[in-house]
Design a protein around this motif. Structure first.
Motif, PDB file in Angstrom:
ATOM      1  N   THR A   1       0.845  -1.192   0.000  1.00  0.00           N
ATOM      2  CA  THR A   1       0.000   0.000   0.000  1.00  0.00           C
ATOM      3  C   THR A   1       0.886   1.250   0.000  1.00  0.00           C
ATOM      4  OG1 THR A   1      -0.086   0.159   2.410  1.00  0.00           O
ATOM      5  CG2 THR A   1      -1.733  -1.245   1.320  1.00  0.00           C
ATOM      6  N   PRO A   2       0.345   2.411  -0.411  1.00  0.00           N
ATOM      7  CA  PRO A   2       1.141   3.642  -0.354  1.00  0.00           C
ATOM      8  C   PRO A   2       1.663   3.939   1.051  1.00  0.00           C
ATOM      9  CG  PRO A   2      -0.805   3.985  -1.701  1.00  0.00           C
ATOM     10  CD  PRO A   2      -0.954   2.624  -1.071  1.00  0.00           C
ATOM     11  N   GLY A   3       0.834   3.647   2.065  1.00  0.00           N
ATOM     12  CA  GLY A   3       1.270   3.878   3.440  1.00  0.00           C
ATOM     13  C   GLY A   3       2.453   3.006   3.823  1.00  0.00           C
ATOM     14  N   GLU A   4       2.421   1.749   3.416  1.00  0.00           N
ATOM     15  CA  GLU A   4       3.533   0.844   3.718  1.00  0.00           C
ATOM     16  C   GLU A   4       4.794   1.265   2.984  1.00  0.00           C
ATOM     17  OE1 GLU A   4       0.935  -3.270   4.471  1.00  0.00           O
ATOM     18  OE2 GLU A   4       1.778  -2.833   2.496  1.00  0.00           O
ATOM     19  N   LEU A   5       4.641   1.732   1.744  1.00  0.00           N
ATOM     20  CA  LEU A   5       5.807   2.197   0.983  1.00  0.00           C
ATOM     21  C   LEU A   5       6.416   3.422   1.638  1.00  0.00           C
ATOM     22  CD1 LEU A   5       7.654   2.128  -1.480  1.00  0.00           C
ATOM     23  CD2 LEU A   5       5.907   3.395  -2.759  1.00  0.00           C
ATOM     24  N   MET A   6       5.573   4.338   2.068  1.00  0.00           N
ATOM     25  CA  MET A   6       6.062   5.547   2.730  1.00  0.00           C
ATOM     26  C   MET A   6       6.784   5.208   4.034  1.00  0.00           C
ATOM     27  SD  MET A   6       3.940   8.935   3.950  1.00  0.00           S
ATOM     28  CE  MET A   6       3.469   8.275   5.556  1.00  0.00           C
ATOM     29  N   GLN A   7       6.185   4.337   4.829  1.00  0.00           N
ATOM     30  CA  GLN A   7       6.810   3.938   6.095  1.00  0.00           C
ATOM     31  C   GLN A   7       8.125   3.206   5.853  1.00  0.00           C
ATOM     32  OE1 GLN A   7       3.799   1.655   8.119  1.00  0.00           O
ATOM     33  NE2 GLN A   7       2.351   3.346   8.134  1.00  0.00           N
ATOM     34  N   GLY A   8       8.155   2.379   4.804  1.00  0.00           N
ATOM     35  CA  GLY A   8       9.382   1.661   4.481  1.00  0.00           C
ATOM     36  C   GLY A   8      10.508   2.600   4.123  1.00  0.00           C
ATOM     37  N   LYS A   9      10.196   3.665   3.400  1.00  0.00           N
ATOM     38  CA  LYS A   9      11.211   4.649   3.047  1.00  0.00           C
ATOM     39  C   LYS A   9      11.753   5.343   4.290  1.00  0.00           C
ATOM     40  CE  LYS A   9       9.740   5.793  -1.667  1.00  0.00           C
ATOM     41  NZ  LYS A   9      11.051   5.478  -2.248  1.00  0.00           N
ATOM     42  N   ILE A  10      10.856   5.737   5.174  1.00  0.00           N
ATOM     43  CA  ILE A  10      11.275   6.440   6.392  1.00  0.00           C
ATOM     44  C   ILE A  10      12.158   5.543   7.254  1.00  0.00           C
ATOM     45  CG2 ILE A  10      10.437   7.423   8.559  1.00  0.00           C
ATOM     46  CD1 ILE A  10       7.986   8.432   7.015  1.00  0.00           C
ATOM     47  N   ILE A  11      11.747   4.300   7.437  1.00  0.00           N
ATOM     48  CA  ILE A  11      12.538   3.366   8.258  1.00  0.00           C
ATOM     49  C   ILE A  11      13.861   3.029   7.580  1.00  0.00           C
ATOM     50  CG2 ILE A  11      12.588   1.032   9.232  1.00  0.00           C
ATOM     51  CD1 ILE A  11       9.532   1.252   9.537  1.00  0.00           C
ATOM     52  N   GLY A  12      13.805   2.799   6.269  1.00  0.00           N
ATOM     53  CA  GLY A  12      15.015   2.421   5.540  1.00  0.00           C
ATOM     54  C   GLY A  12      16.092   3.488   5.602  1.00  0.00           C
ATOM     55  N   TYR A  13      15.705   4.729   5.376  1.00  0.00           N
ATOM     56  CA  TYR A  13      16.707   5.802   5.408  1.00  0.00           C
ATOM     57  C   TYR A  13      17.137   6.131   6.831  1.00  0.00           C
ATOM     58  CZ  TYR A  13      16.469   6.603   0.433  1.00  0.00           C
ATOM     59  OH  TYR A  13      16.567   6.445  -0.930  1.00  0.00           O
ATOM     60  N   PHE A  14      16.276   5.833   7.802  1.00  0.00           N
ATOM     61  CA  PHE A  14      16.698   5.970   9.204  1.00  0.00           C
ATOM     62  C   PHE A  14      17.817   4.980   9.505  1.00  0.00           C
ATOM     63  CE2 PHE A  14      16.267   4.208  13.521  1.00  0.00           C
ATOM     64  CZ  PHE A  14      16.604   5.339  14.253  1.00  0.00           C
ATOM     65  N   VAL A  15      17.647   3.742   9.084  1.00  0.00           N
ATOM     66  CA  VAL A  15      18.680   2.718   9.291  1.00  0.00           C
ATOM     67  C   VAL A  15      19.965   3.110   8.575  1.00  0.00           C
ATOM     68  CG1 VAL A  15      19.312   0.311   8.872  1.00  0.00           C
ATOM     69  CG2 VAL A  15      17.002   0.874   9.648  1.00  0.00           C
ATOM     70  N   LEU A  16      19.829   3.641   7.340  1.00  0.00           N
ATOM     71  CA  LEU A  16      21.011   4.082   6.598  1.00  0.00           C
ATOM     72  C   LEU A  16      21.764   5.169   7.358  1.00  0.00           C
ATOM     73  CD1 LEU A  16      22.782   4.237   4.048  1.00  0.00           C
ATOM     74  CD2 LEU A  16      21.109   5.846   3.101  1.00  0.00           C
ATOM     75  N   GLY A  17      21.026   6.132   7.901  1.00  0.00           N
ATOM     76  CA  GLY A  17      21.663   7.203   8.662  1.00  0.00           C
ATOM     77  C   GLY A  17      22.363   6.695   9.904  1.00  0.00           C
ATOM     78  N   ILE A  18      21.725   5.752  10.604  1.00  0.00           N
ATOM     79  CA  ILE A  18      22.338   5.186  11.797  1.00  0.00           C
ATOM     80  C   ILE A  18      23.622   4.441  11.439  1.00  0.00           C
ATOM     81  CG2 ILE A  18      22.065   3.422  13.584  1.00  0.00           C
ATOM     82  CD1 ILE A  18      20.605   5.961  14.245  1.00  0.00           C
ATOM     83  N   VAL A  19      23.591   3.683  10.340  1.00  0.00           N
ATOM     84  CA  VAL A  19      24.788   2.955   9.900  1.00  0.00           C
ATOM     85  C   VAL A  19      25.916   3.930   9.585  1.00  0.00           C
ATOM     86  CG1 VAL A  19      25.750   1.522   8.054  1.00  0.00           C
ATOM     87  CG2 VAL A  19      23.537   0.944   9.056  1.00  0.00           C
ATOM     88  N   GLN A  20      25.598   5.023   8.902  1.00  0.00           N
ATOM     89  CA  GLN A  20      26.612   6.025   8.592  1.00  0.00           C
ATOM     90  C   GLN A  20      27.207   6.619   9.864  1.00  0.00           C
ATOM     91  OE1 GLN A  20      24.370   8.702   6.089  1.00  0.00           O
ATOM     92  NE2 GLN A  20      24.983   7.660   4.216  1.00  0.00           N
TER      93      GLN A  20
END
Length: 233
Positions: free
Chosen positions: A51-70
């Motif tokens: 769903t659009p909501g799941e895609l949006m949430q996935g983007k937010i979580i994914g880039y959060f994880v990327l930032g934490i890894v950096q």
């Protein structure tokens, strides 16, 4: 205040600041991600499975994880260097209860900006054709720099307090104030965090409505007037 007392106060804030910058800057890539998916017409394929909501949430979580890894990668090199170069026991300064609060403020700041970026990014047909409105949104994370002078000169002053309560400047200004204040203004901290949480909830709701329509709109960037119609629908 001794040098050791200063380090005990400054080091956790620097630690939280690094995390804030890392995850906010990585969150800005959401703009590019959503726009590129529209340009390549990948969004339609993805939305056939989620769903659009799941895609949006996935983007937010994914880039959060990327930032934490950096941030973790940077700290893996920076902390040993600081301990070797300046003989600073960074670990003992960071592992204090205050650090959890500071990191929480940084994460709240990311969630606010990420929800805004993912919504506005979905309205852009191409990063190269970003309009004035989209460009202004991308500059919002840099607003706290306006408050650096007033906060450093008078961290308890009116301007510093105003910056603490504005959601878009609150995380950066609050961290800067806590770095220079001798006594933390706990009531102001609590009010600021409550404002941030409410702002995140509102921004997530608005971003969800904009993202749902904007991610499937092709050919042009949406105008603020069009976004307002989507929000009211």
């Amino acid at each position: 205040m001794t040098a050791e007392d200063m380090l005990q106060k400054i080091v956790p804030i620097i630690f939280a600041g690094i995390i804030l910058l890392s995850i906010v800057f990585s969150g800005m890539y959401i703009f590019q991600s959503a726009s590129q998916e529209k340009k390549d017409k990948i969004a339609e394929i993805i939305l056939s499975s989620v769903t659009p909501g799941e895609l949006m949430q996935g983007k937010i979580i994914g880039y959060f994880v990327l930032g934490i890894v950096q941030a973790v990668v940077f700290l893996i090199f920076a902390v040993p260097f600081a301990m070797w170069k300046w003989d600073i026991p960074v670990a003992s300064y960071v592992l204090v209860p205050e650090t959890a609060l500071l990191v929480a403020i940084a994460i709240l700041g990311y969630l606010l900006f990420a929800s805004m970026f993912v919504g506005i990014g979905a309205t852009m047909a191409d990063m190269g054709s970003a309009g004035q409105f989209q460009g202004m949104v991308m500059m919002l994370p840099f607003l706290p720099f306006i408050f650096i002078g007033p906060v450093l000169s008078d961290p308890s002053g009116l301007i510093a307090q105003i910056g603490t309560y504005i959601p878009f400047t609150s995380p950066g200004v609050l961290l800067l104030r806590l770095a220079v204040l001798d006594t933390w203004p706990w009531m102001q901290i609590v009010i600021s965090i409550v404002i941030l949480i409410v702002s995140i909830w509102i921004m997530m709701k608005l971003a969800g409505k904009i993202f749902k329509v904007g991610i499937l709109m092709y050919g042009k960037n949406a105008t603020p007037k069009e976004m307002w119609k989507w929000i009211r629908a």
